[in-house]
Design a protein around this motif. Structure first.
Motif, short mmCIF file in Angstrom:
data_model
loop_
_atom_site.label_atom_id
_atom_site.label_comp_id
_atom_site.label_asym_id
_atom_site.label_seq_id
_atom_site.Cartn_x
_atom_site.Cartn_y
_atom_site.Cartn_z
N GLU A 134 77.05 29.07 48.07
CA GLU A 134 76.94 27.62 48.21
C GLU A 134 75.54 27.14 47.85
O GLU A 134 75.37 26.08 47.25
CB GLU A 134 77.27 27.22 49.66
CG GLU A 134 78.74 27.32 50.01
CD GLU A 134 79.60 26.44 49.14
OE1 GLU A 134 79.19 25.31 48.84
OE2 GLU A 134 80.68 26.89 48.72
N PHE A 135 74.52 27.94 48.21
CA PHE A 135 73.16 27.54 47.87
C PHE A 135 72.95 27.50 46.36
O PHE A 135 72.37 26.56 45.82
CB PHE A 135 72.17 28.52 48.50
CG PHE A 135 70.79 28.48 47.88
CD1 PHE A 135 69.98 27.37 48.00
CD2 PHE A 135 70.31 29.57 47.15
CE1 PHE A 135 68.72 27.34 47.42
CE2 PHE A 135 69.07 29.54 46.56
CZ PHE A 135 68.26 28.42 46.70
N HIS A 136 73.43 28.52 45.65
CA HIS A 136 73.23 28.57 44.20
C HIS A 136 74.17 27.65 43.45
O HIS A 136 73.88 27.27 42.32
CB HIS A 136 73.44 30.01 43.71
CG HIS A 136 72.30 30.92 44.02
ND1 HIS A 136 71.18 31.04 43.23
CD2 HIS A 136 72.10 31.76 45.07
CE1 HIS A 136 70.35 31.91 43.76
NE2 HIS A 136 70.89 32.37 44.89
N ASN A 137 75.29 27.28 44.07
CA ASN A 137 76.34 26.59 43.32
C ASN A 137 76.52 25.14 43.76
O ASN A 137 77.47 24.50 43.35
CB ASN A 137 77.67 27.34 43.51
CG ASN A 137 78.67 26.98 42.43
OD1 ASN A 137 78.32 26.91 41.27
ND2 ASN A 137 79.90 26.72 42.84
N ARG A 138 75.63 24.64 44.60
CA ARG A 138 75.82 23.24 45.00
C ARG A 138 75.52 22.32 43.82
O ARG A 138 74.66 22.63 42.97
CB ARG A 138 74.96 22.89 46.21
CG ARG A 138 73.50 23.20 46.07
CD ARG A 138 72.77 22.87 47.35
NE ARG A 138 71.56 23.66 47.48
CZ ARG A 138 70.76 23.59 48.52
NH1 ARG A 138 71.05 22.79 49.51
NH2 ARG A 138 69.69 24.34 48.59
N HIS A 139 76.22 21.16 43.79
CA HIS A 139 76.17 20.25 42.63
C HIS A 139 76.56 21.00 41.37
O HIS A 139 75.82 21.04 40.40
CB HIS A 139 74.77 19.63 42.45
CG HIS A 139 74.23 19.03 43.71
ND1 HIS A 139 74.82 17.95 44.33
CD2 HIS A 139 73.18 19.38 44.48
CE1 HIS A 139 74.12 17.65 45.43
NE2 HIS A 139 73.13 18.50 45.55
N VAL A 140 77.72 21.64 41.44
CA VAL A 140 78.12 22.51 40.34
C VAL A 140 78.40 21.69 39.10
O VAL A 140 79.11 20.68 39.15
CB VAL A 140 79.38 23.32 40.72
CG1 VAL A 140 79.81 24.21 39.58
CG2 VAL A 140 79.10 24.14 41.97
N GLY A 141 77.87 22.13 37.99
CA GLY A 141 78.15 21.49 36.70
C GLY A 141 79.16 22.29 35.92
O GLY A 141 79.74 23.25 36.40
#
Length: 908
Positions: A637-644
């Motif tokens: 979740e930390f690396h993938n938040r606001h996923v583009g």
């Protein structure tokens, strides 16, 4: 004054005043009054008044200390024999006794001078000076020994006083010195046993076979010497007892005096004390010797375990490298021989492992103290043996299926070639007649029947049967052969259709010239041919051109197009580790990393909740998803938040892309996420539990099914290692960036970002050590932040300790692992052992702790610039700590100073 205070206060013994006792101016004959009061006799002694006061006091004090407390409490009877002396001697004796007698007095008998004048003077003198003597007991003046017999029985008086009591002064002194020497021997022996027992109890058990054998031999030798001392002391006591009882033994009419009976009781009591001490020591030695023997057994077991484990690991590694399943019958048969050789090679190590595991179980059944260390090793040995046996069986099964597969493929290939040759051998001119066509059909039908003999009635069945063991290369070969089967079958079908038409209705035969089967292959015409009858000859022409005489023309039916990829590396290209290359690598690896995290969570973690797969999950894995994956979802979740659309964090990725020319912006990315990145610490702390669970359940069908669906080449444990690798990857990339942007704008911020990442990695590493602390009864989370940890040599010194302990502390360092917290300094002992057949894991056994609020520090220790002192409670306890280097010492001193300074500021 200090020396006087430190001197040991002990009672007088005969050997201290042996010369004064031999002068015989006072004796304790052993006689008793009617009420049991001890009798001290002052026989006639010419130089009584010349005896020094100290000598007189020592002798009298010693004599009054010999009777029992019960007898001494009755009071002493004093007999002063001055029959041949003068009144002045009587007066001097009474005066000295009255002033210096240390015990309770009951009566004083004085045998007055026998001469008439002196007797008269004595009668007058006693009346005049009685009060001057200041005695609170009666002084009875006697004219003769017969008068004395009226007060004391003759059996309690010596021959000099007209009695029958046997008394020899030299023998009395000899007995007293012997008894006191024996008492001292008993005391010394008990102290020696106690000291040896204390040393045994404080001895740390060695970690290797040789040191354990040496320690066992040394302790056994010392024990044997002490046992010899004990036997000698017992023999000495028995001899002394015999000497004291000698008069009774020699004459049945003889009786021992009360004092002699007390001597017997004293010796018997000392012998009993010695016997009790010996029994207690033997009991303790039995336990200690058993523990040492068990320690030696354990060290032998551990040594054998390491040797067997190394051999088994090599065996398992060789078996793991035995992954080839063969690409032909010959190759598979060769692999089966190699597998057989490996199995035979492993028999001896497996037997040793099973024997060692059985030995370990026997140690456990014999109540060995290290059950927790032995049992896991026995389990590990049996697990490896079972794994090797199961893996060998699995290899045989796979190779057996591979052999069966390749035999079927070879048969299928041969069948195809035979079929092609059959079709090519049917002459065109013979097939134009009805009879020829029917004959050709019969040949084809007979040949197709053989497909059933090779179980090839359905060409795809054998491919589906072996699908699970196929490598990509074998799968491609199998697909080609299956395709070839289908092509040949199609050729037969078309030939049958054409022949059936010819057999049903005769047409005018066409007479083309057909090449013979042995003619050289020609390329088929690329032109599109017409159907119907002409199509038959075109198909026949195709078959003929695809066959060689030796039936090895399989490749004609399969056209492979290969592409040669040209790698261009111009000489003027920039170096690989340019700043832009590093940024690009960071971006690309970040994308791949997030995708891998997503695949783990969706392909494994989520599937654990899939009701269709619950039956595949082993019981040991039930409800343990959090242990296996830790906080991996939180990291994702930390690396993938606001996923583009790129599958990565848009904010993080865009910031990186804008940092190609501005390194200081990249540094800010990491500085801004300093707190967020600390989630990796929690993941790494859980990693040992996760690995232990994986080792237990990693070979389950559930994980194999998930891996197959994801088409992963590596198993789950390799992907669970990705977060650990990723957090260390950042600092490596930052280091490379610093090299590229040295002395340029933003270097300072890059250095700060690098330091931040190194701090995070250090915190992760420290936390991994912290969770391995065992035996600490408190909560380490209450000790404040873990500032430093490391291994040191430690000497201790205690003011209240035994001198011997202090001496040992100066020469024998302890290996200790120190944990420095804001509130406490922990001393632990590092232990390393193999767990579950994998690499050595460390644990830290808690030994001691110091509150930081009560410690002081001395930076330099004379003679060694790597040592420093930490003292506790005003130097009541001092710990001398030796670092491996001066730099490490200075780092620790600096950190401790910070803690102490912070505490001082807080107090202010």
């Amino acid at each position: 004054t200090d020396e006087i205070m430190q001197q040991e206060i002990r009672p007088l013994v005969a050997v201290d005043i042996i010369e004064q006792l031999h002068r015989q101016f006072a004796i304790l004959s052993g006689g008793r009054g009617k009420d049991g009061a001890p009798i001290i006799t002052f026989p006639e002694f010419a130089g009584f008044s010349d005896i020094p006061d100290e000598d007189f006091l020592n002798v009298v004090t010693y004599l009054t200390s010999i009777p029992s407390l019960e007898a001494a409490s009755i009071g002493f009877i004093i007999i002063i024999d001055r029959r041949r002396d003068k009144w002045s001697a009587v007066k001097a004796s009474l005066t000295r006794i009255a002033g210096a007698f240390p015990g309770n007095l009951q009566l004083v008998f004085v045998l007055r001078p026998s001469r008439f004048i002196q007797r008269a003077i004595a009668d007058i003198g006693i009346k005049l000076y009685r009060d001057d003597f200041k005695m609170k007991v009666p002084i009875i003046m006697l004219n003769s020994v017969s008068d004395l017999h009226g007060y004391i029985d003759k059996s309690q008086l010596t021959r000099e006083l007209g009695g029958t009591l046997e008394y020899g002064h030299s023998q009395w002194i000899h007995h007293r010195t012997a008894i006191e020497n024996f008492a001292m021997t008993v005391k010394t022996t008990a102290q020696m046993l106690q000291t040896f027992g204390t040393d045994l109890a404080e001895t740390e058990l060695p970690n290797d076979v040789q040191c354990t054998e040496e320690l066992l031999s040394a302790h056994t030798d010392h024990h044997s010497k002490l046992k010899d001392e004990l036997k000698l002391a017992v023999k000495q006591g028995a001899t002394l007892l015999t000497c004291i009882r000698e008069p009774v033994t020699r004459s049945a009419n003889s009786k021992l005096s009360p004092d002699e009976l007390e001597n017997v009781a004293t010796v018997e009591r000392l012998l009993a004390q010695l016997d009790e001490t010996e029994k207690a020591f033997d009991q303790f030695w039995t336990k200690h010797h058993l523990k040492l023997e068990q320690c030696l057994q354990l060290r032998h077991f551990e040594h054998d375990f390491r040797e067997v484990k190394l051999i088994l690991d090599n065996l398992m590694e060789a078996q793991a490298g035995f992954a080839d399943i063969g690409d032909s019958v010959t190759r598979v048969e060769h692999l089966l021989k190699e597998q057989k050789h490996l199995e035979e090679k492993g028999q001896e190590p497996l037997e040793k492992a099973q024997s060692l595991a059985l030995h370990g179980e026997q140690l456990i059944q014999n109540n060995h103290y290290a059950v927790d260390s032995i049992r896991p090793k026995c389990v590990e040995l049996r697990r490896i043996c079972d794994d090797f046996t199961n893996e060998t069986k699995k290899k045989y099964d796979i190779l057996g299926k591979s052999l069966e597969l390749h035999k079927q493929l070879d048969k299928a290939s041969q069948w195809c070639e035979a079929g092609i040759y059959l079709l090519a051998s049917q002459a065109v001119d013979k097939c134009q007649s009805q009879e020829g066509a029917e004959t050709a059909l019969v040949e084809i039908e007979k040949f197709l029947v053989t497909a059933k003999e090779h179980q090839l009635s359905n060409p795809k069945e054998f491919y589906n049967q072996f699908d699970m063991i196929l490598t990509p290369e074998i799968k491609a070969n199998a697909q080609r052969i299956v395709q070839k089967l289908e092509d040949v079958q199609e050729m037969f079908d078309k030939r049958q259709v054409s022949l059936k038409k010819l057999a049903a209705k005769q047409t005018r035969p066409v007479q083309p010239v057909a090449p013979h089967p042995e003619s050289s292959p020609k390329r088929a015409s690329p032109k599109i041919t017409r159907p119907a009858a002409v199509g038959f000859f075109c198909h026949r022409h195709f078959c003929i051109t695809g066959v060689k005489r030796n039936m090895q023309g399989i490749q004609v039916f399969f056209i492979h197009m290969s592409f040669v990829e040209q790698w261009v590396n111009p000489t003027n290209s920039p170096p690989f580790l340019s700043f832009s290359h590093i940024i690009n690598e960071l971006i690309e690896t970040e994308r791949v990393y997030v995708e891998e995290l997503q695949s783990i969570i969706e392909g494994y973690a989520s599937e654990m909740d899939n009701p269709n797969l619950l039956h595949l999950i082993p019981s040991a894995l039930q409800n343990k998803k959090e242990i296996l994956f830790g906080n991996l979802p939180e990291i994702y979740e930390f690396h993938n938040r606001h996923v583009g659309t790129g599958g990565c964090s848009v904010i993080f990725l865009k910031e990186i892309e804008h940092c190609i020319e501005n390194p200081e912006l990249l540094a800010r990315c990491f500085l801004k996420r300093k707190e967020d990145l600390q989630i990796y610490e929690k993941y790494c702390q859980n990693k040992p539990r996760s690995e232990a669970l994986w080792r237990q359940c990693g070979d389950s069908i559930f994980f194999q099914e998930c891996q197959r669906k994801l088409d992963h080449k590596l198993s789950l444990d390799a992907y669970l290692l990705k977060p650990v690798q990723r957090i260390t990857k950042y600092q490596l990339l930052l280091k490379e960036m610093l090299k590229c942007s040295k002395n340029s704008e933003g270097t300072a911020e890059l250095e700060e970002a690098l330091a931040t990442m190194l701090d995070i990695i250090k915190a992760v590493n420290d936390s991994m050590h912290q969770i391995a602390i065992t035996g600490y009864e408190g909560d380490v989370s209450e000790l404040g932040k873990l500032l430093m940890q490391g291994s040191f040599n430690v000497w201790t010194d205690h003011k209240k300790g035994h001198n011997k302990v202090k001496d040992l502390a100066r020469f024998k360092p302890m290996q200790r692992h120190l944990f420095l917290y804001a509130k406490m300094l922990l001393f632990c002992k590092k232990r390393e052992e193999n767990t579950d057949g994998h690499e050595k894991t460390a644990s830290y056994s808690f030994k001691n702790s110091l509150k930081m609020s009560t410690v002081g520090i001395t930076e330099n220790v004379k003679g060694d610039n790597k040592k420093f002192e930490i003292w506790y409670n005003g130097r009541e306890e001092v710990y001398i700590i030796q670092a491996s280097s001066v730099e490490l010492k200075n780092t620790w001193i600096s950190e401790i100073r910070k803690v102490l300074t912070g505490q001082l500021e807080a107090c202010r």
